[in-house]
Design a protein around this motif. Sequence first.
Motif, PDB file in Angstrom:
ATOM      1  N   LYS A 136     -20.873  -1.736  -3.501  1.00 38.56           N
ATOM      2  CA  LYS A 136     -20.291  -0.514  -4.191  1.00 38.56           C
ATOM      3  C   LYS A 136     -18.766  -0.745  -4.162  1.00 38.56           C
ATOM      4  N   VAL A 137     -18.038  -0.694  -5.067  1.00 39.21           N
ATOM      5  CA  VAL A 137     -16.677  -0.893  -5.184  1.00 39.21           C
ATOM      6  C   VAL A 137     -16.032   0.577  -5.546  1.00 39.21           C
ATOM      7  N   ASP A 138     -15.534   1.239  -4.369  1.00 34.37           N
ATOM      8  CA  ASP A 138     -14.823   2.319  -4.451  1.00 34.37           C
ATOM      9  C   ASP A 138     -13.871   2.598  -5.429  1.00 34.37           C
ATOM     10  N   GLU A 139     -12.894   1.550  -5.118  1.00 36.71           N
ATOM     11  CA  GLU A 139     -11.351   1.732  -5.980  1.00 36.71           C
ATOM     12  C   GLU A 139     -11.046   0.175  -5.976  1.00 36.71           C
ATOM     13  N   SER A 140     -10.137  -0.076  -7.119  1.00 40.45           N
ATOM     14  CA  SER A 140      -9.570  -1.286  -7.246  1.00 40.45           C
ATOM     15  C   SER A 140      -8.078  -1.066  -7.795  1.00 40.45           C
ATOM     16  N   TYR A 141      -7.294  -1.094  -7.134  1.00 43.96           N
ATOM     17  CA  TYR A 141      -6.014  -0.706  -7.570  1.00 43.96           C
ATOM     18  C   TYR A 141      -4.824  -1.816  -7.157  1.00 43.96           C
ATOM     19  N   ALA A 142      -3.530  -1.529  -7.630  1.00 44.37           N
ATOM     20  CA  ALA A 142      -2.714  -2.593  -7.126  1.00 44.37           C
ATOM     21  C   ALA A 142      -1.552  -1.886  -6.533  1.00 44.37           C
ATOM     22  N   LEU A 143      -0.757  -2.624  -5.503  1.00 38.15           N
ATOM     23  CA  LEU A 143       0.166  -1.891  -4.896  1.00 38.15           C
ATOM     24  C   LEU A 143       1.533  -2.456  -5.652  1.00 38.15           C
ATOM     25  N   PRO A 144       2.516  -1.766  -5.429  1.00 38.85           N
ATOM     26  CA  PRO A 144       3.757  -1.907  -6.110  1.00 38.85           C
ATOM     27  C   PRO A 144       4.367  -3.307  -5.747  1.00 38.85           C
ATOM     28  N   THR A 145       4.705  -3.814  -6.709  1.00 38.04           N
ATOM     29  CA  THR A 145       5.330  -5.316  -6.546  1.00 38.04           C
ATOM     30  C   THR A 145       6.599  -5.450  -5.572  1.00 38.04           C
ATOM     31  N   LYS A 146       6.644  -6.118  -4.735  1.00 39.37           N
ATOM     32  CA  LYS A 146       7.700  -6.304  -3.734  1.00 39.37           C
ATOM     33  C   LYS A 146       8.590  -7.362  -4.249  1.00 39.37           C
ATOM     34  N   SER A 147       9.737  -7.187  -4.367  1.00 40.56           N
ATOM     35  CA  SER A 147      10.699  -8.411  -4.603  1.00 40.56           C
ATOM     36  C   SER A 147      11.513  -8.754  -3.383  1.00 40.56           C
ATOM     37  N   THR A 148      11.396 -10.264  -3.305  1.00 38.68           N
ATOM     38  CA  THR A 148      12.173 -10.841  -2.257  1.00 38.68           C
ATOM     39  C   THR A 148      13.320 -11.642  -2.822  1.00 38.68           C
ATOM     40  N   GLU A 149      14.401 -11.230  -2.486  1.00 38.40           N
ATOM     41  CA  GLU A 149      15.703 -12.115  -3.087  1.00 38.40           C
ATOM     42  C   GLU A 149      15.907 -13.057  -2.189  1.00 38.40           C
ATOM     43  N   VAL A 150      16.021 -14.502  -2.688  1.00 36.62           N
ATOM     44  CA  VAL A 150      16.411 -15.703  -1.900  1.00 36.62           C
ATOM     45  C   VAL A 150      17.866 -15.968  -2.071  1.00 36.62           C
ATOM     46  N   MET A 151      18.403 -15.790  -0.865  1.00 35.29           N
ATOM     47  CA  MET A 151      19.828 -16.031  -1.103  1.00 35.29           C
ATOM     48  C   MET A 151      20.318 -17.258  -0.425  1.00 35.29           C
ATOM     49  N   LEU A 152      21.362 -18.178  -1.108  1.00 34.66           N
ATOM     50  CA  LEU A 152      21.660 -19.321  -0.563  1.00 34.66           C
ATOM     51  C   LEU A 152      23.371 -19.015  -0.217  1.00 34.66           C
TER      52      LEU A 152
END
Lengths: 215, 209
Positions: free
Chosen positions: B116-132
Motif C-alpha cells: 500500500k502506497v499512501d502518498e508519493s510526493y516531491a519535496l521542494p528543490t534545494k539549490s546549492t551554490e558552488v562558489m570558487l
Amino acid sequence: MAAPFSRVYRPLWRIITTSTLNRGVRNVSSSRQQLSAQNVKPAGAASPWALHGAVCVQRLPAVSQDRSPIEEEFMELMHQKDVSSSERCLADSLILLVKKHVGSQKLWLLPQIQWQTGETLRQTAERALASLPGADLTATFLGNAPCGFYKYKYPKDIQKEGSVGAKVFFFKAVLPSHKHLPLEKNSFAWVKKEELQDFLKPEYLKQVRRFIMAL
Amino acid sequence: MNTLLNKVLLLQNTQALVCAGSSVQSQLLTTHMALGVLLTNRQYRSMPTHGIGKYRHLLPKALPKKKKDRVQVKQIKAATATEFGVFNVCVSGYDMTLVEHYSQYIHNLCNHLDIKVDESYALPTKSTEVMLMQEQGTKMYLDAVLKTHERIVQISEMKATLFPIFMDVVLKNQPEGVRFCVKQHSETDFQARFKTRPELEGLLAKINN
C-alpha cells in the motif's frame, strides 16, 4: 516464507549489462524502528532441533556505464579469477561463503552460528557475521524476518535422544560497496549466484537459491 | 360505469394522440422542419417498452466537484508485530530524470507487489551554490548551481517478511548518483511540507505574551 518468494522471484529477472569505472556510492541508511520479532524458545519444551542463525552477506552490484575494452581486460587480469576478492564481478551481486568444519568434513557454507537462549535470531546472525575470523564486516541487515530456512539431520552416529538435527535461518544483509575487504583466500569466497553450485552441496544449494536474487 | 367509460375514452384518446404524435413526428422528420416543438411521447408503466430509452441510471454517479478542503493530519499508524507502520522511502540526487525515474520504479514495484502506497510526493528543490575563490584576491564568485531533487514514496502496512525482499530489489537497482534512504514517518515530516505563516505565528506569540 515460500509464498512471497514465488510471487516476487521470477518476474524480477533483469539482465544488467553495465559494468563500472568506479564504484557508485551507495549509502544504505535505514533508521527505522526495529520490530521486536522475538524468537525466544519456551523454556520447558526442548525440541530436538538445534537452531542456527546464518547471514547472507551481499555485496551489491555497481550500476554504471559500460566499460571500454581496455578497462575490461584490466579488470579481467586483476580480479576476476580471485574468488576471495570482493571487487570481483562488479556487475553482479556477490555472496560471502565460508569454509567451515561441520562434523568431520570441511564444507562451504553461508556464515552461521548456533543460537543461544535469550537472543533473537537476528542477533544470532549478527554474531555470526562478527565472529568471522579476520574480517571486520559491518553490514546492514535488511530486516528482522528471516529470508530462508534449511533443515538437516545429523548423521546417525551423532544423533542422540535430544538432538536430531539442526535448523538454520538465513538473514539478508548488505555491505556498503565502497569498502575494500582483505580476506583469507582459502576460507572465504565471494561468489555469484551462478557459481554457487560449484561450492555448495545440492540440498543446501536448493534452499539457498530460493532467496538469492541475481538481478 | 362512467369511470370505466372515461378510462376507455382516455385510453382511446391517448392512443390516438400517440399515433397522431408519432405520425406528426415522422412528418416533421421527413419535412426537415425545426424540431423546436417537443411532442411528449408519454409511455405508460404497463407498456412493455416502458423506459426503454433510459440510460442515465447506467452511467457512474458523477459527484459534484468539491472544493479542496484543508489537508487533514492523517493518523500515523503504529507498527505491529508483523507489519511496519508508515515509513518514507526518500530518493534524492542531483539528476532529476534519474531521481524521478527511480521513484517511479519504486512506486510501480509497490503496486506490483500489492504494497500500500499512501502518498508519493516531491519535496521542494534545494539549490546549492558552488562558489570558487578567485585566483587573486579574496572574492568568491559563483561557479555552479547544484539542485538537489527529492522524491518521497510513503508506504504503510508493509509485511515484515516482504521488507527484506523489497529492499534487496530496490538496492540492486539503485542507479549511481542517487541517494536512497528509508525513514520512519513522523509528525514533523508531515509539517515540514507546509509553508510557515509568519503573520499567524507573530499573532499567536502576541496572544500568548
